[in-house]
Enzyme design. Structure first.
Site, short mmCIF file in Angstrom:
data_model
loop_
_atom_site.label_atom_id
_atom_site.label_comp_id
_atom_site.label_asym_id
_atom_site.label_seq_id
_atom_site.Cartn_x
_atom_site.Cartn_y
_atom_site.Cartn_z
CG ASP A 203 -46.33 -33.15 -14.57
OD1 ASP A 203 -46.86 -32.47 -15.48
OD2 ASP A 203 -47.00 -33.88 -13.80
N GLY A 230 -40.89 -30.84 -18.73
CA GLY A 230 -41.10 -30.98 -20.16
C GLY A 230 -42.54 -31.30 -20.48
CG ASP A 231 -46.03 -30.91 -23.79
OD1 ASP A 231 -46.42 -32.08 -23.95
OD2 ASP A 231 -46.74 -29.93 -24.06
CG PHE A 232 -46.51 -36.41 -21.56
CD1 PHE A 232 -47.56 -36.10 -22.40
CD2 PHE A 232 -46.79 -36.65 -20.22
CE1 PHE A 232 -48.86 -36.03 -21.94
CE2 PHE A 232 -48.11 -36.58 -19.74
CZ PHE A 232 -49.14 -36.28 -20.61
CG HIS A 250 -58.09 -41.64 -17.37
ND1 HIS A 250 -58.90 -41.89 -16.28
CD2 HIS A 250 -57.24 -40.66 -16.96
CE1 HIS A 250 -58.56 -41.10 -15.28
NE2 HIS A 250 -57.56 -40.36 -15.68
#
Length: 343
Positions: A203, A230-232, A250
Site C-alpha cells: 500500500d 508503493g503505488d500499484f 471498483h
C-alpha cells in the site's frame, strides 16, 4: 369515487421523508462531533446537564437529544438521556467497535463529493478534488489521527470478510500479498488461521506507521506479515503465490482494472492465483446497495463503478488468468473470483 381515493393516497410524504433522512444524518454527525455518546457512556443526564458539559446551547441540545431518541440512538426516561445499546457499542470513542472514524470520513471527505452528484452525472468527473489531481487516498492518509480513525472503522467493517477468507483452503499456497491492504487487518486474520502462510501488505508508504501500530496492538503476526510501500500504478507488485485485491478494483475505471490485473499476472508465481473480492453487483437489476456504491464511486473516484462477475472474468482472461468464481461462506455482500495462473 375509487379514482378520488387513489388520487388522495398520493402525497409528497415519501419525498419529504427523503429530505428528513438527510437532516437526521446531520443530527448523527453533529452528535458524534460534539461527543454526545461518549459523554453518556456509563451515565444518564438531562439535556441541560449535557448542554453544560459539552458547551452547547440548551434549546438546540434538547431538540437534538430528543431527535436522537426518536432515531433509537438514545433512550429517554424520567427526563434523563442514556445511550441505546447500539450507540453504546459503536459510537463511544475509545471502544473497540467505534465507527466514529468512518462517520468523520463521510463528513469530511465523502459527503462533500456527494454534494456534487448532479455535476458528476453531467460531466462524468469525480467531485473529490484529490481524485481529480491523482489518487483520492493521498490526502486522506496525510493526518495520522484521521488515518487511524478511518482505518479502525474500515477494519471493523471488513473483519467478517477477512474471517471468511481466512477459512478458505489456502493449503496449495505458501505466500500472499494483500494489494491495497492498508494496515494489515486482512493479512493478520489469514495468517493467524493459516500459520504456514507468509503474508504481506502492499500500500501507499504513508500507511506504514499505521501498519506497524496495528501489528503491535494485534501481536503475534509481526514476524509473518510484512509491509511493502508503493503505488500499484507506478511500482512493480511484490512477487507471491497469491495476490489479493479486496474492495480495490471498483475504485478504478476499466482500463486501470485491466492494468492492475496484468501487473498482478506478472507478479504471481506459476501455479498461483489472483483473488478478487468485491460486491460485483453491476448486473442488469442492481440492488440499492449496489446503486449507492456505484454513485459513491462516481463522485469519489476517477472512473470507479460496481461491475459484474462476467465482466471480471473477461478482464482476468485478458490479463492471462483462467477465471473461476469460488463459493466462500460468510462473504455476505461480496463475491470471490479467482484468476489462476497455470504453470
Amino acid at each position: 369515487m375509487a379514482a378520488q381515493t387513489t388520487e388522495l393516497s398520493v402525497n409528497p410524504g415519501p419525498i419529504m421523508g427523503l429530505m428528513a433522512g438527510h437532516w437526521q444524518v446531520r443530527m448523527l454527525l453533529a452528535a458524534v462531533e460534539h461527543g454526545v455518546f461518549t459523554e453518556l457512556a456509563g451515565r444518564s443526564a438531562t439535556s441541560a446537564e449535557l448542554a453544560g458539559d459539552l458547551g452547547l446551547v440548551p434549546l438546540g441540545a434538547n431538540d437534538l437529544l430528543v431527535g436522537l431518541s426518536h432515531l433509537g440512538l438514545l433512550e429517554l426516561r424520567d427526563g434523563k438521556f442514556t445511550n441505546s445499546a447500539v450507540a453504546d457499542r459503536f459510537l463511544v470513542q475509545g471502544r473497540a467497535e467505534y465507527i466514529g472514524g468512518y462517520l468523520r470520513f463521510c463528513e469530511r471527505e465523502l459527503n462533500p463529493a456527494w454534494d456534487g452528484l448532479a455535476t458528476a452525472l453531467r460531466t462524468g468527473e469525480p467531485q473529490n478534488r484529490a481524485a481529480v489531481d491523482g489518487n483520492p487516498y493521498d490526502t486522506l492518509y496525510q493526518d495520522a489521527d484521521a488515518t487511524d480513525g478511518f482505518l479502525d472503522s474500515m477494519d471493523l467493517l471488513n473483519t467478517p470478510v477477512a474471517l471468511a477468507m481466512s477459512r478458505f483452503d489456502w493449503s496449495r499456497y505458501s505466500s500472499f500479498v494483500d494489494i491495497g491492504g492498508a494496515r494489515g487487518n486482512f493479512a493478520h486474520q489469514v495468517v493467524t488461521q493459516n500459520p504456514h502462510l507468509k503474508g504481506a501488505v502492499f500500500d501507499l508508504p504513508p500507511l506504514e506507521p499505521a501498519f506497524k501500530r496495528h501489528m503491535d496492538r494485534l501481536g503475534g503476526a509481526n514476524s509473518t506479515v510484512a509491509f511493502h510501500g508503493g503505488d500499484f500504478f507506478t511500482d512493480r507488485l511484490p512477487e507471491a503465490d497469491v495476490l489479493v485485491f479486496g474492495h480495490v478494483l471498483h475504485n478504478w475505471g476499466v482500463a486501470d482494472r485491466v492494468r492492475l490485473l496484468t501487473s498482478a499476472y506478472e507478479a504471481v508465481r506459476p501455479g498461483g492465483a489472483v483473488f478478487v473480492y468485491d460486491p460485483m453487483a453491476g448486473g442488469d437489476e442492481p440492488s440499492m446497495h449496489a446503486v449507492l456504491a456505484g454513485l459513491a464511486m462516481l463522485v469519489w473516484s476517477h472512473g470507479g463503478a460496481e461491475y459484474s462477475v462476467r465482466q471480471l472474468h473477461g478482464w482476468l482472461a485478458e490479463a492471462g488468468f483462467r477465471p473461476e468464481t469460488a463459493e466462500v461462506a460468510g462473504l455476505h455482500d461480496d463475491v470471490l473470483v479467482i484468476g489462476h495462473k497455470d504453470r
